[in-house]
Write a protein that holds these residues in place. Structure first.
Motif, PDB file in Angstrom:
ATOM      1  N   ALA A 158       0.885   6.460  25.700  1.00  0.00           N
ATOM      2  CA  ALA A 158       0.954   7.071  26.741  1.00  0.00           C
ATOM      3  C   ALA A 158       0.603   6.056  28.003  1.00  0.00           C
ATOM      4  O   ALA A 158       0.538   6.435  29.149  1.00  0.00           O
ATOM      5  CB  ALA A 158      -0.226   7.883  27.141  1.00  0.00           C
ATOM      6  N   ALA A 159       0.877   4.595  27.559  1.00  0.00           N
ATOM      7  CA  ALA A 159       0.689   3.622  28.556  1.00  0.00           C
ATOM      8  C   ALA A 159       1.366   3.504  30.025  1.00  0.00           C
ATOM      9  O   ALA A 159       2.731   3.683  29.668  1.00  0.00           O
ATOM     10  CB  ALA A 159       0.799   2.036  27.951  1.00  0.00           C
ATOM     11  N   GLY A 160       0.753   3.648  30.978  1.00  0.00           N
ATOM     12  CA  GLY A 160       1.464   3.696  32.319  1.00  0.00           C
ATOM     13  C   GLY A 160       2.001   5.146  32.569  1.00  0.00           C
ATOM     14  O   GLY A 160       2.648   5.611  33.563  1.00  0.00           O
ATOM     15  N   VAL A 173      -0.887   4.952  15.529  1.00  0.00           N
ATOM     16  CA  VAL A 173      -1.322   3.919  16.576  1.00  0.00           C
ATOM     17  C   VAL A 173      -1.509   4.852  18.063  1.00  0.00           C
ATOM     18  O   VAL A 173      -0.372   5.333  18.357  1.00  0.00           O
ATOM     19  CB  VAL A 173      -0.640   2.737  16.611  1.00  0.00           C
ATOM     20  CG1 VAL A 173      -0.951   2.038  17.862  1.00  0.00           C
ATOM     21  CG2 VAL A 173      -0.670   2.094  15.518  1.00  0.00           C
ATOM     22  N   MET A 174      -2.409   4.701  18.458  1.00  0.00           N
ATOM     23  CA  MET A 174      -2.559   5.664  19.908  1.00  0.00           C
ATOM     24  C   MET A 174      -2.938   4.686  20.911  1.00  0.00           C
ATOM     25  O   MET A 174      -3.966   4.259  21.067  1.00  0.00           O
ATOM     26  CB  MET A 174      -3.637   6.770  19.824  1.00  0.00           C
ATOM     27  CG  MET A 174      -3.341   7.707  18.641  1.00  0.00           C
ATOM     28  SD  MET A 174      -4.777   9.232  17.910  1.00  0.00           S
ATOM     29  CE  MET A 174      -4.365   9.967  19.510  1.00  0.00           C
ATOM     30  N   VAL A 175      -2.299   4.799  21.926  1.00  0.00           N
ATOM     31  CA  VAL A 175      -2.539   3.988  23.293  1.00  0.00           C
ATOM     32  C   VAL A 175      -2.823   4.776  24.470  1.00  0.00           C
ATOM     33  O   VAL A 175      -1.868   5.854  24.743  1.00  0.00           O
ATOM     34  CB  VAL A 175      -1.334   2.958  23.611  1.00  0.00           C
ATOM     35  CG1 VAL A 175      -1.381   2.183  24.555  1.00  0.00           C
ATOM     36  CG2 VAL A 175      -0.954   2.243  22.429  1.00  0.00           C
ATOM     37  N   ASP A 176      -3.829   4.498  25.228  1.00  0.00           N
ATOM     38  CA  ASP A 176      -4.290   5.332  26.481  1.00  0.00           C
ATOM     39  C   ASP A 176      -4.581   6.525  25.897  1.00  0.00           C
ATOM     40  O   ASP A 176      -3.794   7.772  26.426  1.00  0.00           O
ATOM     41  CB  ASP A 176      -3.142   5.206  27.488  1.00  0.00           C
ATOM     42  CG  ASP A 176      -3.244   3.783  28.298  1.00  0.00           C
ATOM     43  OD1 ASP A 176      -3.967   2.888  27.818  1.00  0.00           O
ATOM     44  OD2 ASP A 176      -2.505   3.715  29.232  1.00  0.00           O
ATOM     45  N   LEU A 177      -5.648   7.034  25.035  1.00  0.00           N
ATOM     46  CA  LEU A 177      -5.884   8.201  24.586  1.00  0.00           C
ATOM     47  C   LEU A 177      -6.201   9.473  25.793  1.00  0.00           C
ATOM     48  O   LEU A 177      -5.994  10.444  25.874  1.00  0.00           O
ATOM     49  CB  LEU A 177      -6.973   8.150  23.662  1.00  0.00           C
ATOM     50  CG  LEU A 177      -6.739   7.686  22.194  1.00  0.00           C
ATOM     51  CD1 LEU A 177      -6.633   6.221  22.228  1.00  0.00           C
ATOM     52  CD2 LEU A 177      -7.612   8.189  21.220  1.00  0.00           C
TER      53      LEU A 177
END
Length: 205
Positions: free
Chosen positions: A56-58, A33-37
């Motif tokens: 990488a959210a935020g 699961v990858m967040v904010d690629l």
């Protein structure tokens, strides 16, 4: 008995999905699961194994060269997380760059508006070159792990660790110095790659 291996996403697919920077020989398992690629960068020779969370959210996530992240790891880069070259995370490692308040002074959890929660940590988590973290190690916010440091399985890292040490325990404590022979091996590897040797056991998935 049937075995399902799944597949690894490669460089072109990762770029198409929106990862900011992708080097050569990069493989991320499709179950990751990858967040904010767009806030992630990968160097060369990076492998992310199944059922891992990269967020990488935020903030941001930066991976150097020759990085391995084993299965079931979580890297939460809300305040930034950096892994130096040759860093190795064993299965189940958790890296937190932000934390909730446990004193009762603030509200907790991400469903609460930020004005009512603990301000985020100002300093990112950084793992130096040749750092290895044993299975189920937990790294808390604002920690820097010095070059060449090795941490035993199940450790809790609350404070920064000096370079070239071996640590273990809850919280992690210094046990002894670590050998630096790996620096010579790194030099030999890079010389061989520069010479164009193709018989090296560098994994391509």
């Amino acid at each position: 008995m049937k075995t399902y291996r799944g597949r690894f996403m490669r460089e072109a697919e990762l770029r198409e999905l929106g990862v900011a920077q992708v080097g050569e020989n990069v493989a991320v398992h499709e179950t990751c699961v990858m967040v904010d690629l767009e806030a992630m960068t990968f160097g060369d020779n990076v492998r992310i194994d199944p059922f891992t969370l990269l967020s990488a959210a935020g903030g941001w996530l930066r991976f150097g060269d020759f990085i391995h992240v084993s299965s079931n790891c979580s890297i939460l880069g809300g305040s930034g997380v950096e892994l130096g070259d040759f860093a190795n995370l064993s299965a189940g490692v958790r890296i937190f760059s932000r934390t909730d308040d446990y004193t009762g002074e603030f509200l907790t959890n991400p469903t609460v508006p930020p004005a009512f929660t603990l301000p985020p940590a100002a300093r990112p988590v950084r793992l130096g070159r040749h750092v290895i973290l044993g299975a189920n190690t937990i790294v808390l916010p604002e920690v820097e792990i010095g070059e060449g440091t090795a941490v035993g399985a199940g450790a809790l890292i609350r404070h920064s660790l000096d370079p070239w040490g071996i640590y273990a325990g809850v919280p992690a404590k210094f046990l002894r110095n670590r050998r630096q022979d790996i620096i010579d091996h790194e030099s030999r590897l890079k010389a061989a790659l520069a010479a164009g040797k193709t018989d090296l056991p560098v994994a391509r998935l």
